[in-house]
Design an enzyme around this catalytic site. Structure first.
Site, PDB file in Angstrom:
ATOM      1  N   GLU A 135       0.768  -1.247   0.088  1.00 17.56           N
ATOM      2  CA  GLU A 135       0.014   0.164   0.067  1.00 17.56           C
ATOM      3  C   GLU A 135       0.838   1.382   0.057  1.00 17.56           C
ATOM      4  O   GLU A 135       0.653   2.080   0.777  1.00 17.56           O
ATOM      5  CB  GLU A 135      -0.931   0.149   1.388  1.00 17.56           C
ATOM      6  CG  GLU A 135      -1.991  -1.156   1.201  1.00 17.56           C
ATOM      7  CD  GLU A 135      -2.743  -1.448   2.602  1.00 17.56           C
ATOM      8  OE1 GLU A 135      -2.649  -0.430   3.521  1.00 17.56           O
ATOM      9  OE2 GLU A 135      -3.336  -2.472   2.657  1.00 17.56           O
ATOM     10  N   ASN A 178       2.106  -5.076  -3.224  1.00 18.84           N
ATOM     11  CA  ASN A 178       0.427  -5.696  -2.892  1.00 18.84           C
ATOM     12  C   ASN A 178      -0.411  -4.194  -2.651  1.00 18.84           C
ATOM     13  O   ASN A 178       0.149  -3.170  -1.625  1.00 18.84           O
ATOM     14  CB  ASN A 178       0.544  -6.342  -1.604  1.00 18.84           C
ATOM     15  CG  ASN A 178      -0.535  -6.873  -1.248  1.00 18.84           C
ATOM     16  OD1 ASN A 178      -1.264  -7.581  -2.099  1.00 18.84           O
ATOM     17  ND2 ASN A 178      -1.086  -6.911  -0.211  1.00 18.84           N
TER      18      ASN A 178
END
Ligand code: 9MR
Length: 338
Positions: A135, A178
């Site tokens: 993130e 991710n």
């Protein structure tokens, strides 16, 4: 084993290099036989929902704690399952000793390098794929990197550093970026795509992208920006960069669980996302964030008490979404002729 269960893993058995998995809580593996039995029966990949995060693995500076994470790895190995490592660098689940003051660039680099060396070396050969970075893109403005403690201290080049360091620590591990809300074709997935292209152009060791897929029944469908076509298009463009894609954290929250249409939508969403992953060569793993509605982050976080977002109900009974995935897998194998 009941007639309706055990099919997922049995069907997966002879597909090489494709994984279906779930996020797990080590205390439940140890403490609840049905929890452990269901996992071993249905999945061939695991990820710790929390226990490989920095807060757990380095609770005090220089003191590493791997007991809980090791329990997940030992269980996976005993049951012939692969392991995803989640996550080396994030702005959340960071221990207090890191966040209690602003860090200088040198100190932040030193902390990240020391952490990555210790954690990746500890699990060397045991973790197939690491979420090196989780993130990093800003929530409100995807054209920017998120202003985390790491970004503020080091600057944008911290991403190159952490991937390179992780690769040195375990050259065989697959290294992933991710993120959430970057599943279909949108501004955020464009930003992920551009970031991946830049990293690769600089020779940074990077092997895959994780699409978290925390969605609501209202987020996915033919008339929504996120649907089977946009998901496939996004996976395809990442694949064209030479990257693998894992669906890493799927759950489908259902604000109106008591409406049959909502439950039916959830089933179809699981079917479609899984079908896209099976059909796309780049998509090599599909994981849900938990597997039983008994243990899921969703109800508390979204304040939906009966969100029921997963494949098994709170009594470990498979739900229609599970059957839909089994059917998708059967069709896939029929088409392959296996
Ligand atoms: O499900 C996880 C929850 O138990 C933790 O409290 C939280 C903070 O560490 O993280 C949750 O998992 C997140 C994952 O690590 C990254 N993507 C979003 C997940 C849901 O918030």
């Amino acid at each position: 084993m009941s007639e309706t269960t055990g099919k997922l893993r049995a069907l997966l058995g002879d597909i090489p290099g494709f994984y279906v998995g779930a996020a797990v809580r080590p205390d439940r593996i140890a403490g609840e036989p049905q929890y452990a039995e269901t996992l071993a029966r249905e999945f061939n990949m695991l990820v710790a929902e929390n226990h490989m995060k920095m807060k757990f693995t380095q609770p005090r500076r220089g003191e590493f704690e791997f007991t809980a994470a090791d329990a997940v790895v030992v269980f996976a190995q005993a049951n012939d399952m692969a392991v995803r490592g989640h996550t080396l660098v994030w702005h959340l689940a960071v221990p207090g000793w890191v966040t209690e003051r602003e860090l200088s660039r040198g100190e932040a680099i030193d902390i990240l390098h020391t952490h990555i060396d210790a954690v990746v070396r500890h699990f060397k050969g045991k973790v197939m794929a690491w979420d090196v970075m989780n993130e990093a893109i800003d929530h409100d403005d995807p054209t920017r990197l998120r202003e985390t403690i790491w970004y503020r201290a080091i600057g944008p080049d911290y991403l190159d550093m952490i991937f390179r360091r992780a690769h040195e620590a375990d050259p065989d591990a697959l290294l992933f970026y991710n993120d959430y809300e970057a599943e279909g074709m949108n501004a955020k997935s464009d930003a992920v795509y551009e970031l991946m292209k830049d990293l690769l152009a600089r020779g940074v060791p990077l092997h895959g992208v994780g699409l978290q897929m925390h969605i609501s029944v209202e987020d996915f469908g033919p008339d929504k920006p996120l649907n089977a076509q946009t998901l496939a298009a996004n996976i395809e463009r990442l694949g064209a960069l030479g990257l693998q894609v894992h669906v890493t954290e799927m759950d489908v929250r259902t604000p109106n669980e008591h409406a049959p249409e909502a439950r039916a939508r959830r089933t179809e969403i699981y079917r479609e996302v899984f079908e896209v992953c099976l059909a796309q060569e780049a998509c090599t793993a599909f994981l849900t964030w938990g597997f039983t509605d008994k243990y899921t982050w969703v109800p508390k976080f979204f304040e939906i008490p009966d969100a029921a977002p997963l494949l098994f109900d709170a009594d470990y009974q498979p739900k229609p979404a599970y059957d839909a995935m089994v059917e998708a897998l059967k069709h896939y194998k029929e088409r392959l002729g296996t």
